[in-house]
Design a protein around this motif. Structure first.
Motif, PDB file in Angstrom:
ATOM      1  N   LEU A  60      86.409  28.409  84.798  1.00  9.86           N
ATOM      2  CA  LEU A  60      87.262  28.596  83.630  1.00  9.86           C
ATOM      3  C   LEU A  60      88.294  27.478  83.616  1.00  9.86           C
ATOM      4  CD1 LEU A  60      87.869  32.439  84.045  1.00  9.86           C
ATOM      5  CD2 LEU A  60      86.156  31.325  82.609  1.00  9.86           C
ATOM      6  N   GLY A  61      88.283  26.644  82.583  1.00  4.80           N
ATOM      7  CA  GLY A  61      89.177  25.501  82.499  1.00  4.80           C
ATOM      8  C   GLY A  61      90.379  25.771  81.612  1.00  4.80           C
ATOM      9  N   PHE A  62      91.570  25.505  82.142  1.00  3.63           N
ATOM     10  CA  PHE A  62      92.820  25.683  81.414  1.00  3.63           C
ATOM     11  C   PHE A  62      93.544  24.336  81.337  1.00  3.63           C
ATOM     12  CE2 PHE A  62      91.776  29.934  82.623  1.00  3.63           C
ATOM     13  CZ  PHE A  62      92.290  30.734  81.607  1.00  3.63           C
ATOM     14  N   PRO A  63      93.389  23.613  80.223  1.00  2.00           N
ATOM     15  CA  PRO A  63      94.077  22.335  80.077  1.00  2.00           C
ATOM     16  C   PRO A  63      95.596  22.503  80.188  1.00  2.00           C
ATOM     17  CG  PRO A  63      92.438  22.631  78.342  1.00  2.00           C
ATOM     18  CD  PRO A  63      92.570  23.932  79.057  1.00  2.00           C
ATOM     19  N   CYS A  64      96.233  21.501  80.774  1.00  2.00           N
ATOM     20  CA  CYS A  64      97.683  21.528  80.965  1.00  2.00           C
ATOM     21  C   CYS A  64      98.225  20.107  80.823  1.00  2.00           C
ATOM     22  CB  CYS A  64      98.016  22.091  82.340  1.00  2.00           C
ATOM     23  SG  CYS A  64      99.782  22.092  82.695  1.00  2.00           S
ATOM     24  N   ASN A  65      99.335  19.968  80.096  1.00  2.00           N
ATOM     25  CA  ASN A  65      99.930  18.658  79.849  1.00  2.00           C
ATOM     26  C   ASN A  65     101.260  18.492  80.587  1.00  2.00           C
ATOM     27  OD1 ASN A  65      99.808  16.108  78.537  1.00  2.00           O
ATOM     28  ND2 ASN A  65     101.317  16.812  77.050  1.00  2.00           N
ATOM     29  N   GLN A  66     101.500  19.275  81.624  1.00  2.00           N
ATOM     30  CA  GLN A  66     102.789  19.250  82.308  1.00  2.00           C
ATOM     31  C   GLN A  66     102.923  18.166  83.379  1.00  2.00           C
ATOM     32  OE1 GLN A  66     103.073  23.646  83.187  1.00  2.00           O
ATOM     33  NE2 GLN A  66     105.168  23.208  82.517  1.00  2.00           N
ATOM     34  N   PHE A  67     101.853  17.474  83.686  1.00  2.00           N
ATOM     35  CA  PHE A  67     101.896  16.485  84.760  1.00  2.00           C
ATOM     36  C   PHE A  67     101.699  15.089  84.175  1.00  2.00           C
ATOM     37  CE2 PHE A  67     100.442  20.539  86.441  1.00  2.00           C
ATOM     38  CZ  PHE A  67     101.428  20.783  87.378  1.00  2.00           C
ATOM     39  N   TRP A  86      81.815  14.732  79.880  1.00  2.00           N
ATOM     40  CA  TRP A  86      81.437  15.374  81.144  1.00  2.00           C
ATOM     41  C   TRP A  86      80.366  16.450  80.983  1.00  2.00           C
ATOM     42  CZ3 TRP A  86      82.993  12.550  84.961  1.00  2.00           C
ATOM     43  CH2 TRP A  86      84.144  11.786  84.819  1.00  2.00           C
ATOM     44  N   GLY A  87      79.931  16.715  79.768  1.00  2.00           N
ATOM     45  CA  GLY A  87      78.905  17.731  79.549  1.00  2.00           C
ATOM     46  C   GLY A  87      79.360  19.134  79.896  1.00  2.00           C
ATOM     47  N   VAL A  88      80.646  19.387  79.753  1.00  2.00           N
ATOM     48  CA  VAL A  88      81.210  20.687  80.141  1.00  2.00           C
ATOM     49  C   VAL A  88      80.600  21.803  79.301  1.00  2.00           C
ATOM     50  CG1 VAL A  88      83.334  22.073  80.086  1.00  2.00           C
ATOM     51  CG2 VAL A  88      83.355  19.775  81.082  1.00  2.00           C
ATOM     52  N   SER A  89      80.050  22.792  79.988  1.00  2.00           N
ATOM     53  CA  SER A  89      79.494  23.970  79.327  1.00  2.00           C
ATOM     54  C   SER A  89      80.255  25.237  79.689  1.00  2.00           C
ATOM     55  CB  SER A  89      78.017  24.136  79.716  1.00  2.00           C
ATOM     56  OG  SER A  89      77.898  24.419  81.103  1.00  2.00           O
ATOM     57  N   PHE A  90      81.152  25.147  80.683  1.00  2.00           N
ATOM     58  CA  PHE A  90      81.889  26.336  81.097  1.00  2.00           C
ATOM     59  C   PHE A  90      83.005  26.641  80.092  1.00  2.00           C
ATOM     60  CE2 PHE A  90      83.458  22.755  83.740  1.00  2.00           C
ATOM     61  CZ  PHE A  90      84.795  22.718  83.394  1.00  2.00           C
ATOM     62  N   PRO A  91      83.481  27.881  80.076  1.00  2.00           N
ATOM     63  CA  PRO A  91      84.530  28.257  79.121  1.00  2.00           C
ATOM     64  C   PRO A  91      85.818  27.460  79.330  1.00  2.00           C
ATOM     65  CG  PRO A  91      83.513  30.213  80.077  1.00  2.00           C
ATOM     66  CD  PRO A  91      83.008  29.033  80.855  1.00  2.00           C
ATOM     67  N   MET A  92      86.358  27.001  78.219  1.00  2.00           N
ATOM     68  CA  MET A  92      87.633  26.293  78.207  1.00  2.00           C
ATOM     69  C   MET A  92      88.607  27.131  77.377  1.00  2.00           C
ATOM     70  SD  MET A  92      87.457  23.305  79.859  1.00  2.00           S
ATOM     71  CE  MET A  92      88.692  22.249  79.109  1.00  2.00           C
ATOM     72  N   PHE A  93      89.873  27.005  77.717  1.00  2.00           N
ATOM     73  CA  PHE A  93      90.905  27.799  77.059  1.00  2.00           C
ATOM     74  C   PHE A  93      91.968  26.883  76.478  1.00  2.00           C
ATOM     75  CE2 PHE A  93      88.571  30.354  79.905  1.00  2.00           C
ATOM     76  CZ  PHE A  93      88.387  31.526  79.192  1.00  2.00           C
ATOM     77  N   GLU A  94      92.817  27.454  75.623  1.00  2.00           N
ATOM     78  CA  GLU A  94      93.878  26.654  75.021  1.00  2.00           C
ATOM     79  C   GLU A  94      94.784  26.076  76.088  1.00  2.00           C
ATOM     80  OE1 GLU A  94      94.465  28.483  70.584  1.00  2.00           O
ATOM     81  OE2 GLU A  94      95.960  29.015  72.091  1.00  2.00           O
ATOM     82  N   ARG A  95      95.343  24.928  75.770  1.00  2.00           N
ATOM     83  CA  ARG A  95      96.268  24.279  76.682  1.00  2.00           C
ATOM     84  C   ARG A  95      97.424  25.223  76.984  1.00  2.00           C
ATOM     85  NH1 ARG A  95      98.121  18.744  74.622  1.00  2.00           N
ATOM     86  NH2 ARG A  95      99.376  20.033  73.293  1.00  2.00           N
ATOM     87  N   VAL A  96      97.798  25.281  78.267  1.00  2.00           N
ATOM     88  CA  VAL A  96      98.856  26.178  78.723  1.00  2.00           C
ATOM     89  C   VAL A  96      99.845  25.427  79.600  1.00  2.00           C
ATOM     90  CG1 VAL A  96      97.383  28.244  78.689  1.00  2.00           C
ATOM     91  CG2 VAL A  96      97.581  26.904  80.807  1.00  2.00           C
ATOM     92  N   ASP A  97     101.023  26.012  79.737  1.00  2.00           N
ATOM     93  CA  ASP A  97     101.952  25.596  80.779  1.00  2.00           C
ATOM     94  C   ASP A  97     101.604  26.404  82.019  1.00  2.00           C
ATOM     95  OD1 ASP A  97     103.253  23.865  79.087  1.00  2.00           O
ATOM     96  OD2 ASP A  97     105.109  25.032  78.972  1.00  2.00           O
ATOM     97  N   VAL A  98     101.606  25.750  83.165  1.00  2.00           N
ATOM     98  CA  VAL A  98     101.304  26.443  84.416  1.00  2.00           C
ATOM     99  C   VAL A  98     102.555  26.662  85.260  1.00  2.00           C
ATOM    100  CG1 VAL A  98      98.896  25.678  84.458  1.00  2.00           C
ATOM    101  CG2 VAL A  98     100.666  24.283  85.590  1.00  2.00           C
TER     102      VAL A  98
END
Length: 174
Positions: A60-67, A86-98
């Protein structure tokens, strides 16, 4: 674990969901970024997805722009980049703060878990990983631990059904 499964999250395409959608599976949750020196980890993450996806596992991928602003795109741009590059097929989620006051509730919970070195707290960089077994056990791995590291593979394999009977039971519930 039950609390994690009920936390609201949004798919990168905007739909509301929860981790409950993946209940009974082993999950590898990763905060990802498209313009990071560690971005090539997408290749190994996708390899894990393809190897184990039919066995009760998902990345499960959670994009983050904090770094250092290393995930600056819109959700649509992130999804396009991940799938075409990258041919990503796994679930991706909205960008979040971690981290910080606006950290997603999911990451507020995950960061309470210590890694093998005993570190707990804020995410230190992109591509920090959490393996969550179907029994709720969470293992945390630092960003420099690559997705195909034997420790991560072991954590994944420990969580997936072993016997054909266990796989059948998992398939019936999913």
């Amino acid at each position: 674990m039950a609390d994690l499964l009920t936390i609201p999250i949004r798919a990168i395409t905007g739909e509301s969901t929860t981790l409950g959608r993946f209940e009974g599976q082993t999950m590898l949750i990763v905060n990802v970024a498209s313009k990071c020196g560690l971005t090539p980890q997408y290749e190994a993450l996708e390899a894990l997805q393809r190897t184990y996806e039919g066995q009760g596992f998902t990345v499960l991928g959670f994009p983050c722009n904090q770094f250092m602003g290393q995930e600056p795109g819109t959700n649509e741009e992130i999804l396009e980049y991940c799938s075409t590059t990258w041919g990503v097929s796994f679930p991706m989620f909205e960008r979040v703060d971690v981290n910080g006051p606006h950290a997603s509730r999911l990451y507020q919970e995950l960061t309470q878990v210590a890694d093998a070195e005993g570190y707990r707290g804020d995410i230190r960089w992109n591509f920090e990983k959490f393996v969550i077994g179907p029994d709720g056990v969470i293992q945390r791995f630092a960003h420099h631990v690559v997705p195909d590291d034997p420790r991560i593979i072991s954590a994944i394999e420990d969580g997936i059904p072993r016997s054909s009977e266990e796989r059948s039971q998992w398939a019936e519930t999913s």
